[in-house]
Design a protein around this motif. Structure first.
Motif, PDB file in Angstrom:
ATOM      1  N   ARG A 167       1.714 -14.688 -30.819  1.00  0.00           N
ATOM      2  CA  ARG A 167       2.612 -13.947 -31.700  1.00  0.00           C
ATOM      3  C   ARG A 167       2.184 -14.124 -33.156  1.00  0.00           C
ATOM      4  O   ARG A 167       2.250 -13.193 -33.944  1.00  0.00           O
ATOM      5  CB  ARG A 167       4.054 -14.391 -31.505  1.00  0.00           C
ATOM      6  N   ALA A 168       1.729 -15.310 -33.508  1.00  0.00           N
ATOM      7  CA  ALA A 168       1.221 -15.549 -34.861  1.00  0.00           C
ATOM      8  C   ALA A 168      -0.015 -14.684 -35.124  1.00  0.00           C
ATOM      9  O   ALA A 168      -0.190 -14.163 -36.229  1.00  0.00           O
ATOM     10  CB  ALA A 168       0.899 -17.018 -35.059  1.00  0.00           C
ATOM     11  N   ARG A 169      -0.850 -14.507 -34.101  1.00  0.00           N
ATOM     12  CA  ARG A 169      -2.007 -13.620 -34.239  1.00  0.00           C
ATOM     13  C   ARG A 169      -1.565 -12.184 -34.492  1.00  0.00           C
ATOM     14  O   ARG A 169      -2.193 -11.465 -35.272  1.00  0.00           O
ATOM     15  CB  ARG A 169      -2.861 -13.645 -32.978  1.00  0.00           C
ATOM     16  N   GLY A 170      -0.502 -11.761 -33.828  1.00  0.00           N
ATOM     17  CA  GLY A 170       0.016 -10.411 -34.043  1.00  0.00           C
ATOM     18  C   GLY A 170       0.523 -10.214 -35.454  1.00  0.00           C
ATOM     19  O   GLY A 170       0.289  -9.169 -36.074  1.00  0.00           O
ATOM     20  N   VAL A 171       1.217 -11.222 -35.991  1.00  0.00           N
ATOM     21  CA  VAL A 171       1.693 -11.144 -37.376  1.00  0.00           C
ATOM     22  C   VAL A 171       0.504 -11.100 -38.329  1.00  0.00           C
ATOM     23  O   VAL A 171       0.489 -10.322 -39.290  1.00  0.00           O
ATOM     24  CB  VAL A 171       2.622 -12.336 -37.708  1.00  0.00           C
ATOM     25  N   LEU A 172      -0.507 -11.898 -38.053  1.00  0.00           N
ATOM     26  CA  LEU A 172      -1.710 -11.892 -38.880  1.00  0.00           C
ATOM     27  C   LEU A 172      -2.415 -10.544 -38.809  1.00  0.00           C
ATOM     28  O   LEU A 172      -2.873 -10.014 -39.831  1.00  0.00           O
ATOM     29  CB  LEU A 172      -2.651 -13.018 -38.448  1.00  0.00           C
ATOM     30  N   LEU A 173      -2.476  -9.954 -37.637  1.00  0.00           N
ATOM     31  CA  LEU A 173      -3.074  -8.635 -37.474  1.00  0.00           C
ATOM     32  C   LEU A 173      -2.303  -7.587 -38.271  1.00  0.00           C
ATOM     33  O   LEU A 173      -2.901  -6.742 -38.939  1.00  0.00           O
ATOM     34  CB  LEU A 173      -3.123  -8.257 -35.992  1.00  0.00           C
ATOM     35  N   ALA A 174      -0.976  -7.634 -38.227  1.00  0.00           N
ATOM     36  CA  ALA A 174      -0.162  -6.700 -39.002  1.00  0.00           C
ATOM     37  C   ALA A 174      -0.410  -6.874 -40.490  1.00  0.00           C
ATOM     38  O   ALA A 174      -0.516  -5.883 -41.229  1.00  0.00           O
ATOM     39  CB  ALA A 174       1.321  -6.903 -38.682  1.00  0.00           C
ATOM     40  N   THR A 175      -0.540  -8.106 -40.935  1.00  0.00           N
ATOM     41  CA  THR A 175      -0.790  -8.373 -42.349  1.00  0.00           C
ATOM     42  C   THR A 175      -2.145  -7.820 -42.784  1.00  0.00           C
ATOM     43  O   THR A 175      -2.270  -7.228 -43.859  1.00  0.00           O
ATOM     44  CB  THR A 175      -0.713  -9.884 -42.630  1.00  0.00           C
ATOM     45  N   VAL A 176      -3.152  -7.993 -41.950  1.00  0.00           N
ATOM     46  CA  VAL A 176      -4.487  -7.486 -42.274  1.00  0.00           C
ATOM     47  C   VAL A 176      -4.478  -5.959 -42.317  1.00  0.00           C
ATOM     48  O   VAL A 176      -5.054  -5.342 -43.227  1.00  0.00           O
ATOM     49  CB  VAL A 176      -5.532  -8.016 -41.269  1.00  0.00           C
ATOM     50  N   ILE A 177      -3.818  -5.324 -41.375  1.00  0.00           N
ATOM     51  CA  ILE A 177      -3.758  -3.860 -41.356  1.00  0.00           C
ATOM     52  C   ILE A 177      -2.995  -3.340 -42.570  1.00  0.00           C
ATOM     53  O   ILE A 177      -3.395  -2.341 -43.186  1.00  0.00           O
ATOM     54  CB  ILE A 177      -3.153  -3.367 -40.030  1.00  0.00           C
ATOM     55  N   ILE A 178      -1.932  -4.016 -42.955  1.00  0.00           N
ATOM     56  CA  ILE A 178      -1.183  -3.615 -44.150  1.00  0.00           C
ATOM     57  C   ILE A 178      -2.040  -3.797 -45.390  1.00  0.00           C
ATOM     58  O   ILE A 178      -2.032  -2.947 -46.293  1.00  0.00           O
ATOM     59  CB  ILE A 178       0.137  -4.406 -44.236  1.00  0.00           C
ATOM     60  N   ALA A 179      -2.800  -4.865 -45.458  1.00  0.00           N
ATOM     61  CA  ALA A 179      -3.673  -5.092 -46.612  1.00  0.00           C
ATOM     62  C   ALA A 179      -4.754  -4.023 -46.704  1.00  0.00           C
ATOM     63  O   ALA A 179      -5.032  -3.498 -47.789  1.00  0.00           O
ATOM     64  CB  ALA A 179      -4.308  -6.475 -46.521  1.00  0.00           C
ATOM     65  N   ILE A 180      -5.344  -3.671 -45.572  1.00  0.00           N
ATOM     66  CA  ILE A 180      -6.378  -2.631 -45.571  1.00  0.00           C
ATOM     67  C   ILE A 180      -5.784  -1.283 -45.949  1.00  0.00           C
ATOM     68  O   ILE A 180      -6.367  -0.538 -46.750  1.00  0.00           O
ATOM     69  CB  ILE A 180      -7.087  -2.574 -44.196  1.00  0.00           C
ATOM     70  N   SER A 181      -4.613  -0.955 -45.404  1.00  0.00           N
ATOM     71  CA  SER A 181      -3.999   0.332 -45.736  1.00  0.00           C
ATOM     72  C   SER A 181      -3.570   0.378 -47.200  1.00  0.00           C
ATOM     73  O   SER A 181      -3.650   1.424 -47.838  1.00  0.00           O
ATOM     74  CB  SER A 181      -2.822   0.618 -44.811  1.00  0.00           C
ATOM     75  N   THR A 182      -3.127  -0.747 -47.757  1.00  0.00           N
ATOM     76  CA  THR A 182      -2.788  -0.798 -49.185  1.00  0.00           C
ATOM     77  C   THR A 182      -4.036  -0.583 -50.030  1.00  0.00           C
ATOM     78  O   THR A 182      -4.004   0.146 -51.026  1.00  0.00           O
ATOM     79  CB  THR A 182      -2.144  -2.152 -49.535  1.00  0.00           C
ATOM     80  N   PHE A 183      -5.128  -1.188 -49.622  1.00  0.00           N
ATOM     81  CA  PHE A 183      -6.403  -1.014 -50.328  1.00  0.00           C
ATOM     82  C   PHE A 183      -6.850   0.438 -50.291  1.00  0.00           C
ATOM     83  O   PHE A 183      -7.247   1.007 -51.308  1.00  0.00           O
ATOM     84  CB  PHE A 183      -7.458  -1.930 -49.707  1.00  0.00           C
ATOM     85  N   VAL A 184      -6.778   1.047 -49.110  1.00  0.00           N
ATOM     86  CA  VAL A 184      -7.176   2.456 -48.965  1.00  0.00           C
ATOM     87  C   VAL A 184      -6.240   3.356 -49.760  1.00  0.00           C
ATOM     88  O   VAL A 184      -6.679   4.288 -50.439  1.00  0.00           O
ATOM     89  CB  VAL A 184      -7.210   2.850 -47.467  1.00  0.00           C
ATOM     90  N   PHE A 185      -4.935   3.077 -49.703  1.00  0.00           N
ATOM     91  CA  PHE A 185      -3.953   3.873 -50.419  1.00  0.00           C
ATOM     92  C   PHE A 185      -4.183   3.811 -51.925  1.00  0.00           C
ATOM     93  O   PHE A 185      -4.012   4.807 -52.625  1.00  0.00           O
ATOM     94  CB  PHE A 185      -2.544   3.372 -50.074  1.00  0.00           C
ATOM     95  N   LYS A 186      -4.603   2.659 -52.425  1.00  0.00           N
ATOM     96  CA  LYS A 186      -4.798   2.493 -53.854  1.00  0.00           C
ATOM     97  C   LYS A 186      -6.022   3.255 -54.356  1.00  0.00           C
ATOM     98  O   LYS A 186      -6.006   3.807 -55.443  1.00  0.00           O
ATOM     99  CB  LYS A 186      -4.925   1.017 -54.200  1.00  0.00           C
ATOM    100  N   PHE A 187      -7.087   3.288 -53.585  1.00  0.00           N
ATOM    101  CA  PHE A 187      -8.332   3.871 -54.052  1.00  0.00           C
ATOM    102  C   PHE A 187      -8.602   5.282 -53.550  1.00  0.00           C
ATOM    103  O   PHE A 187      -9.640   5.837 -53.812  1.00  0.00           O
ATOM    104  CB  PHE A 187      -9.495   2.953 -53.699  1.00  0.00           C
ATOM    105  N   ILE A 188      -7.656   5.850 -52.821  1.00  0.00           N
ATOM    106  CA  ILE A 188      -7.846   7.248 -52.383  1.00  0.00           C
ATOM    107  C   ILE A 188      -6.818   8.127 -53.017  1.00  0.00           C
ATOM    108  O   ILE A 188      -5.868   7.863 -53.550  1.00  0.00           O
ATOM    109  CB  ILE A 188      -7.771   7.340 -50.860  1.00  0.00           C
TER     110      ILE A 188
END
Length: 93
Positions: A72-93
């Protein structure tokens, strides 16, 4: 195993949404949630609000680690990484 990761992922997304809501209310001007998100988007700070919302994922992650629910901790970490990547993409596109 996959079910536990999915549960952690969903909890990570929910924790981020709740954190985003509280961050928007804290830094907003007393407006409603959607007005704050709209103005944050036009001002270019929506990514920062989403990142602040991810702080609750830290709490969820450590709770799962303390309870020895590593998948479950891995799932939370995965969600955090996906949110970070989408925030990065959202900022630069």
């Amino acid at each position: 195993m996959k079910k536990e990761i999915l549960i952690g992922f969903i909890i990570g997304l929910i924790a981020n949404a709740i954190g985003l809501y509280f961050a928007a209310l804290f830094f907003g001007d007393g407006n409603d949630f959607f007005t704050i998100l709209k103005s944050a988007s036009t001002e270019g700070i929506l990514g920062k609000l989403i990142s602040l919302g991810a702080i609750l994922n830290l709490a969820a992650f450590f709770i799962f680690i303390k309870k020895k629910q590593d998948y479950r901790a891995r799932g939370v970490l995965l969600a955090t990484v996906i949110i970070a990547i989408s925030t990065f993409v959202f900022k630069f596109i």
